[in-house]
Design a protein around this motif. Sequence first.
Motif, mmCIF file in Angstrom:
data_model
loop_
_atom_site.group_PDB
_atom_site.id
_atom_site.type_symbol
_atom_site.label_atom_id
_atom_site.label_comp_id
_atom_site.label_asym_id
_atom_site.label_seq_id
_atom_site.Cartn_x
_atom_site.Cartn_y
_atom_site.Cartn_z
ATOM 1 N N GLY A 1 -2.215 -2.856 -2.153
ATOM 2 C CA GLY A 1 -2.447 -2.678 -0.731
ATOM 3 C C GLY A 1 -2.721 -3.999 -0.034
ATOM 4 O O GLY A 1 -3.519 -4.800 -0.514
ATOM 5 N N HIS B 1 5.316 11.422 1.650
ATOM 6 C CA HIS B 1 5.611 10.707 0.406
ATOM 7 C C HIS B 1 6.492 11.550 -0.514
ATOM 8 O O HIS B 1 7.383 11.032 -1.195
ATOM 9 N N HIS C 1 0.003 4.624 7.305
ATOM 10 C CA HIS C 1 0.503 5.214 6.066
ATOM 11 C C HIS C 1 0.888 6.686 6.206
ATOM 12 O O HIS C 1 0.218 7.440 6.913
ATOM 13 N N PHE D 1 2.134 11.108 9.477
ATOM 14 C CA PHE D 1 1.223 9.994 9.186
ATOM 15 C C PHE D 1 -0.174 10.476 8.829
ATOM 16 O O PHE D 1 -0.744 11.326 9.519
ATOM 17 N N ARG E 1 -5.135 5.992 -3.619
ATOM 18 C CA ARG E 1 -3.905 5.932 -2.848
ATOM 19 C C ARG E 1 -4.231 5.752 -1.370
ATOM 20 O O ARG E 1 -5.266 6.227 -0.907
ATOM 21 N N TYR E 2 -3.315 5.133 -0.639
ATOM 22 C CA TYR E 2 -3.485 4.989 0.810
ATOM 23 C C TYR E 2 -2.853 6.204 1.487
ATOM 24 O O TYR E 2 -1.970 6.096 2.334
ATOM 25 N N SER E 3 -3.317 7.366 1.085
ATOM 26 C CA SER E 3 -2.800 8.626 1.594
ATOM 27 C C SER E 3 -3.787 9.721 1.207
ATOM 28 O O SER E 3 -4.845 9.440 0.641
ATOM 29 N N TYR F 1 -9.465 9.074 1.480
ATOM 30 C CA TYR F 1 -8.246 8.754 0.748
ATOM 31 C C TYR F 1 -8.313 9.352 -0.649
ATOM 32 O O TYR F 1 -9.396 9.657 -1.155
ATOM 33 N N VAL G 1 1.597 9.353 -4.025
ATOM 34 C CA VAL G 1 2.555 8.590 -3.226
ATOM 35 C C VAL G 1 3.951 8.709 -3.820
ATOM 36 O O VAL G 1 4.157 9.244 -4.906
ATOM 37 N N SER H 1 0.806 -1.226 0.000
ATOM 38 C CA SER H 1 0.000 0.000 0.000
ATOM 39 C C SER H 1 0.838 1.274 0.000
ATOM 40 O O SER H 1 0.352 2.335 -0.375
ATOM 41 N N LEU H 2 2.102 1.189 0.395
ATOM 42 C CA LEU H 2 2.956 2.370 0.386
ATOM 43 C C LEU H 2 3.251 2.836 -1.031
ATOM 44 O O LEU H 2 3.618 3.994 -1.247
#
Length: 275
Positions: A76, A254, A248, A243, A48-50, A44, A54, A23-24
């Motif tokens: 992910g 990122h 994440h 974070f 993306r997990y952010s 999100y 990323v 997932s990063l």
Amino acid sequence: MTALILSTQRIEPITELVVFGDSLSDTGTVFRATGGAYPPDPPYFQGRYSNGRVWVEYLAEQLGLAASQIRNFACGGATSGNYSNGGLVPGLVRQVNSFTQTHSQIQSSSLYVLWAGANDYLQGANDTTAPVKNVMNAIDSLSAAGAKRVLVANLPNLGQLPATRNNANSASLTALTQTHNQKLRQSLKVLSQQQPELEIAVLDANALYQSAITDPAKFAFTNVTSACMNGSGSCETPDQFLFWDGIHPTTAAHQILGKHAFAAIETHLSSNARR
């Protein structure tokens, strides 16, 4: 913006990023597979997990690569091995093997990016032998298929994430992280000696996270211990948080990872690398 040009004649410009991991690095694999259901947008950002792009996207931008020059297989929830989540999520080894099986001759001008292992330990693995071996097997598979340049990231301190720092597993996760990174560094050193034609750059994510936690102001962070996003919503200043959620990083973090990955490429893929 031009592509990264490596001045020694034997090295071609980087023309493509091929990304494997979890997932990063995921830019929408799970999002597309779930019909846009997960990770939910909002909060999100577009799969993306952010809360934004990323690190591999920021890296591609610095390399002067367009979105069409990124092939991203990161997923992910992926572990370092074949499958996770009951066989539903392809792990790093499976991602790479699927790629090499359909690309018997792969481009030597591409940069192959690998970052995995965190989910192995977060999902209960208590031995570092298999995860490190999986990462090395994935690199071996790419090299055998013709890859000449790889970028590998190590693990941040998994015991110091918002989701783990106050639980009973914090100390053991920290120890596993340290051992994983030591074994990975040693294994990469051996591989470099065995295959000097394979150029390896390492993103030291562990040192970068630790630097941010030790000296947040250096990175314009004001909070490096808790998540911007919580049960009642998200914070008003996400760019000041390391974070985004319990695991994440924010897109601001990122961006820093992408910048340092680019620096690692310049330093390690060629001592004469230049833009």
